[in-house]
Design a protein around this motif. Sequence first.
Motif, PDB file in Angstrom:
ATOM      1  N   MET A  28     127.770 -14.509  55.644  1.00  0.00           N
ATOM      2  CA  MET A  28     127.101 -14.336  54.358  1.00  0.00           C
ATOM      3  C   MET A  28     126.146 -15.487  54.042  1.00  0.00           C
ATOM      4  O   MET A  28     124.978 -15.253  53.693  1.00  0.00           O
ATOM      5  CB  MET A  28     128.140 -14.196  53.244  1.00  0.00           C
ATOM      6  N   ILE A  29     126.614 -16.719  54.143  1.00  0.00           N
ATOM      7  CA  ILE A  29     125.770 -17.875  53.802  1.00  0.00           C
ATOM      8  C   ILE A  29     124.595 -18.014  54.775  1.00  0.00           C
ATOM      9  O   ILE A  29     123.439 -18.118  54.338  1.00  0.00           O
ATOM     10  CB  ILE A  29     126.613 -19.168  53.749  1.00  0.00           C
ATOM     11  N   PRO A  30     124.820 -18.007  56.101  1.00  0.00           N
ATOM     12  CA  PRO A  30     123.669 -18.094  57.022  1.00  0.00           C
ATOM     13  C   PRO A  30     122.719 -16.904  56.908  1.00  0.00           C
ATOM     14  O   PRO A  30     121.496 -17.083  56.961  1.00  0.00           O
ATOM     15  CB  PRO A  30     124.330 -18.143  58.412  1.00  0.00           C
ATOM     16  N   PHE A  31     123.260 -15.712  56.742  1.00  0.00           N
ATOM     17  CA  PHE A  31     122.403 -14.529  56.626  1.00  0.00           C
ATOM     18  C   PHE A  31     121.588 -14.572  55.336  1.00  0.00           C
ATOM     19  O   PHE A  31     120.414 -14.201  55.318  1.00  0.00           O
ATOM     20  CB  PHE A  31     123.256 -13.262  56.670  1.00  0.00           C
ATOM     21  N   GLY A  32     122.205 -15.050  54.255  1.00  0.00           N
ATOM     22  CA  GLY A  32     121.488 -15.193  52.997  1.00  0.00           C
ATOM     23  C   GLY A  32     120.343 -16.184  53.103  1.00  0.00           C
ATOM     24  O   GLY A  32     119.226 -15.920  52.621  1.00  0.00           O
ATOM     25  N   SER A  33     120.591 -17.315  53.752  1.00  0.00           N
ATOM     26  CA  SER A  33     119.525 -18.305  53.944  1.00  0.00           C
ATOM     27  C   SER A  33     118.416 -17.757  54.829  1.00  0.00           C
ATOM     28  O   SER A  33     117.228 -18.057  54.637  1.00  0.00           O
ATOM     29  CB  SER A  33     120.094 -19.590  54.553  1.00  0.00           C
ATOM     30  N   GLN A  34     118.792 -16.910  55.784  1.00  0.00           N
ATOM     31  CA  GLN A  34     117.806 -16.285  56.667  1.00  0.00           C
ATOM     32  C   GLN A  34     116.890 -15.348  55.898  1.00  0.00           C
ATOM     33  O   GLN A  34     115.666 -15.342  56.091  1.00  0.00           O
ATOM     34  CB  GLN A  34     118.539 -15.526  57.778  1.00  0.00           C
TER      35      GLN A  34
END
Length: 329
Positions: free
Chosen positions: A197-203
């Motif tokens: 969730m966090i890495p995908f959101g930043s992406q």
Amino acid sequence: MGNESATAAVNTTCLFDEEFLVTVMPPALAIFFILAASFNSFSLWILCFRIKQKTPIDFLMLNLCMGDLLFSLTYPLLITYYSNDNHWVFGNFMCKLQAFSISSSALASVFFLACISSYRCYMIIKPMQSQKRITKKCTIILSVIIWLLTCGVISPTFFIISIFELNGKLHCMSFNEESITANLLPSTIILFVLGFMIPFGSQLVSTMLIRRELANSKLTSQSQQRGQHAIRMMEVVLFIFLFCFFPPVMTRFLIATVDRNNCSLFQKLGIAYYSSLLCLYLNGVLNPIVYYYAGTKYRSKFNEIMKTWKYFSKPMPVSSNQSVNETKQ
């Protein structure tokens, strides 16, 4: 070897039938191993020996490449395990180390992909500030932090995973192990939030910011070209997140929450999970595409090597004298 450690409890509520893994996994993993090991070894050679003056993004790609190469080196043990009719012959410690290596390298890959995307976004939006604030030293420190964080998050694997005996065979990393089932839901939630969730959101945020910047008509043609390369890289990374990382986490969550008394549903979810693991193993094959669009130096060196190989693969031109002599004969 390792029989004395095969004391892990077996979940007797509903046993997952793993026989289909014997047929599916060995050939698929063999192909992925050849491709991932070859592509990442080639990329590592370029990053280590062909790029002399490395930029911060080169160091991030170097760490990602090493993580992918570590991931691919776990494939031969899995191939042996599944080819041996799901019988683990490497002992209890190697079972723990195998599970730790798979999980840590996959999680590190997620973190480094997110960092590469964020760095490329910062370079496009704030080119001058990025050169001053993001140095090689900062990148090295960030890489060390990522590896330490990854190892810390995955370290409980050594206490949870153990080999166990079932039907006269030693199993490793199986949903039929009681300790895995008991810790499945909390570990899955942590991995879903921290590893997806966090890495995908930043992406997603980085992609939108770059697209907004490219809509600026005042950008030079060179900046537009760099932005287009960055967008292609973002698209590849988004595909990797959605195709390689999301399915295993989602199916794992469903397995953790399903009623184990419903054996039919549990069996179907297990098949879906192991099928999604093939998507995860494909990650190491796709990441070299990210290197091509992420790093300018890597892209130029790659194109240079390809041109050299094409030159040597072409047939040597026949001289005019040789042609005359051949006609006379």
